[in-house]
Write an enzyme that holds these catalytic residues in place. Structure first.
Site, mmCIF file in Angstrom:
data_model
loop_
_atom_site.group_PDB
_atom_site.id
_atom_site.type_symbol
_atom_site.label_atom_id
_atom_site.label_comp_id
_atom_site.label_asym_id
_atom_site.label_seq_id
_atom_site.Cartn_x
_atom_site.Cartn_y
_atom_site.Cartn_z
ATOM 1 N N GLU A 15 0.771 -1.321 -0.102
ATOM 2 C CA GLU A 15 -0.169 0.105 -0.007
ATOM 3 C C GLU A 15 0.951 1.303 0.079
ATOM 4 O OE1 GLU A 15 -3.392 0.313 2.357
ATOM 5 O OE2 GLU A 15 -3.773 -1.971 2.692
ATOM 6 N N ASP A 16 0.471 2.147 -0.927
ATOM 7 C CA ASP A 16 0.874 3.569 -0.660
ATOM 8 C C ASP A 16 2.468 3.993 -0.979
ATOM 9 O OD1 ASP A 16 -1.771 3.551 0.183
ATOM 10 O OD2 ASP A 16 -1.266 4.937 1.918
ATOM 11 N N CYS A 48 -6.311 4.687 -2.774
ATOM 12 C CA CYS A 48 -6.806 3.384 -2.883
ATOM 13 C C CYS A 48 -8.126 2.836 -3.546
ATOM 14 C CB CYS A 48 -6.458 2.847 -1.554
ATOM 15 S SG CYS A 48 -7.422 3.361 -0.153
ATOM 16 N N ASP A 99 -0.705 -0.096 -4.681
ATOM 17 C CA ASP A 99 -1.932 0.096 -5.146
ATOM 18 C C ASP A 99 -2.009 1.506 -5.456
ATOM 19 O OD1 ASP A 99 -1.890 1.374 -2.496
ATOM 20 O OD2 ASP A 99 -3.844 0.787 -1.852
ATOM 21 N N HIS A 100 -0.826 2.265 -5.171
ATOM 22 C CA HIS A 100 -0.625 3.595 -5.974
ATOM 23 C C HIS A 100 0.593 4.257 -5.217
ATOM 24 C CE1 HIS A 100 -2.139 5.328 -1.999
ATOM 25 N NE2 HIS A 100 -3.144 4.374 -2.166
#
Length: 623
Positions: A43-44, A82, A245-246
């Site tokens: 994540e992130d 997200c 996810d980004h």
């Protein structure tokens, strides 16, 4: 200061999984014709990995995976946060085509759009997700055999192929909210590379170092997952794909349509028996442009499953892979509690950004973003006058268009949109963006509250196909033009579609148009049938001296049964105009405490609650 216990642990994991990418495995299953697929998502995080050339990164497990796999140099999240990003992933559809581009959307999708694991299950796959979904829609996407903290491919029937997702949360934005003591950091803040748009403060350097520590821990967890796959004897049968996810997480990355918010690491490993599905070879980099909308059709392609015609993404691996794309498209809508509308296009060299609300600054106050010490530090430096021009841009109105040469300017600080030498590039990218918005029936130009009000009869996908959505998009482009002519604004004010009237008023806000013909007509829109048009009229007229008329209309809105997104829009306007009266305080507090209108459920109306909380903080009120 620096401790290396976790790094040593990572090395031990690597030693334990050295045979993962060998040509043999502890178990063989020659009968299996369909590959297993293992997704590892973090994540992130942007590509802060050693295999991408980052010298500050300590990521031995992912570097090992990359050395035997394929590294994607141009992989992008279509949204820089997200929930809309995951909505795009699971459907193979642009969220802007369905009304689900806003963060924490509660909008329904058309019923024919399915989560892609459904198609894998029909072909015999055991599909599991551990555990985050966050699909950004009111639809219940029941696509998994198991989606839970205990979900595992180990629970499938003997010989059954699997598709499994393991989501790692350690690098999530929240990992920098609480600063750990300096002596416990593994990475040295003094060695961090501070982007030119950040001020060089202790808080900024500390957050960067702490984030790199979390990336190292994420990498250690990747090693554990790969070791488990080897232990289970499935390494030779499983295609492994890792991605984030980004981008993120320091300010001006996550939530923003720059490289740091949308460009992601992506690595694919193919065991020898499935090498024919890998067009690039072992240990190679590819510059092919791919984005999240392409993941669903690509997974179906790898597994030999027919790709539904409605999917907007294109397969980039497997037997169904298509020719490379020339462009990828990205979008930003409401982020947390603040509204914005931005679209972006990226080719292999340039990034084009179109700001449809340029009068709003990038640094709109968001409760969650402000939990990071680096964000607060940056704001303090700006308010104290200690930021240079590049560092100050985040806190000031934006240009309508941005164009960056990402090869020459990877941090995207030199806007080329006004440079005469780049006008042909600008025109080309502008045209590509416009045509994509029209072709995909972009719902983002309809105010979110307005779109939600149609839910009972129609979802956003069908609604924009039943109206002349091209006219709305074209109106927005014309309205958000410097010195737009009065006759064009008046035609928008008189349009039958409320979204066009809304964009006409936004054009008035942007141009600060104080003309008798314009204001006379705008005053009538304070009584418009559309809640969102009324709010836009208030924001346009109040700064021009029509304070009483605007405030009367605003107070009256609290007696109207608007939905949560319409009231979020209203609270945004109250904040933007810095309004504060005893009557207004009473109305806002009454709304906030009315549980029939604003739920305590943390998954519902969080954006509205955050906007209200910002108001209370600004007013010095207790909730």
């Amino acid at each position: 200061m620096r401790h290396f216990k976790q790094i040593k642990a990572s090395v031990m994991i690597i030693t334990g999984v050295m045979t993962l990418f060998s040509c043999t495995s502890k178990k063989k299953d020659n009968k299996k014709e369909q590959p297993n697929i293992l997704w590892i998502t973090s994540e992130d995080n942007s590509a802060y990995l050693g295999c991408y050339g980052d010298k500050n990164a300590t990521t031995p497990n992912l570097d090992r995976l990359a050395s035997k796999g394929v590294i994607f140099n141009n992989a992008f999240a279509n949204a820089p946060v997200c929930a809309p990003a995951r909505n795009t992933i699971i459907t193979g559809m642009y969220s802007t085509s369905m009304g689900t581009e806003h963060m924490r959307s509660n909008h329904p999708m058309p019923l024919f759009v399915k989560g892609f694991p459904i198609y894998l299950r029909k072909e015999g796959y055991y599909c599991t997700n551990n555990k985050k979904e966050d699909y950004n829609t009111s639809n219940e996407l029941r696509v998994w055999n198991d989606s839970s903290p205990k979900a595992s491919y180990r629970n499938r029937a003997k010989g059954q192929p699997f598709f499994h997702i393991k989501n790692l949360v350690v690098s999530h934005e929240s990992c920098i909210h609480d600063s750990i003591p300096m002596e416990k950091l593994q990475h040295d803040p003094k060695k961090m590379v501070v982007p030119p748009y950040h001020p060089d403060t202790k808080a900024v350097r500390h957050d960067w170092a702490q984030f790199y520590d979390k990336i190292t821990e994420m990498d250690r967890q990747v090693g554990e997952i790969l070791a488990e796959l080897e232990k289970d004897g499935e390494a030779d049968n499983t295609i492994v794909i890792y991605y984030s996810d980004h981008g993120g997480v320091l300010p001006r990355s996550k939530r923003f349509l720059y490289e740091t918010g949308t460009k992601v690491p992506m690595i694919a490993y193919f065991p020898p028996k499935y090498a024919h599905l890998n067009p690039w070879g072992v240990g190679k980099h590819t510059d092919r442009l791919v984005s999240f909308v392409d993941l669903a059709p690509t997974m179906l392609s790898l597994c030999g499953v027919k790709i539904p015609n409605y999917m907007q993404g294109k397969a980039f691996m497997g037997k169904g892979a298509l020719k490379p794309k020339t462009y990828v498209h990205m979008y930003r809508g409401r982020m947390d509690e603040k509204y914005d509308l931005v679209r972006a296009v990226r080719d292999k060299r340039y990034r084009y950004i179109r700001n449809f609300m340029p009068y709003k600054i990038s640094g709109q106050h968001l409760n969650y973003l402000w939990k990071a010490p680096s964000t607060r530090s940056w704001e303090r430096e700006y308010l104290a006058g200690r930021c240079n021009k590049v560092q100050s841009a985040f806190w000031e109105p934006r240009p309508i268009e941005e164009l960056y040469d990402v090869e020459r300017d990877p941090w995207e600080v030199d806007n080329l949109a006004d440079n005469p030498q780049y006008q042909e590039v600008l025109k080309r990218m502008r045209k590509v963006n416009h045509e994509w918005m029209i072709r995909t029936h972009d719902t983002g130009f309809i105010p979110e509250g307005e779109l939600m009000s149609y839910n009972e009869n129609c979802d956003g996908y069908d609604y924009v196909r039943n109206i002349k959505n091209k006219e709305i998009i074209t109106a927005a482009e014309k309205a958000m033009t410097p010195n737009v002519r009065n006759d064009k604004l008046l035609r928008m004010f008189n349009a039958s579609n409320p979204s066009i009237r809304y964009w006409g008023l936004n054009g008035m806000i942007f141009n600060k148009r104080d003309d008798k013909k314009i204001t006379t007509k705008a005053l009538t829109l304070l009584k418009d049938p559309s809640f969102d048009v009324k709010v836009a009229a208030i924001e346009a007229l109040y700064p021009l001296g029509y304070e009483k008329e605007s405030m009367d209309a605003l107070i009256h809105l609290f007696d109207i049964d608007g939905n949560q997104y319409q009231f979020c829009h209203l609270f945004n306007t109250i904040l933007a105009l810095n309004l504060d009266t005893p009557t207004l305080r009473k109305k806002v507090m009454g709304y906030y405490q009315d549980k029939s209108r604003i739920s305590d459920n943390p998954k519902i109306a969080y954006d509205l609650r955050s906007a209200a909380q910002t108001l209370f903080d600004q007013w010095g009120m207790k909730r």
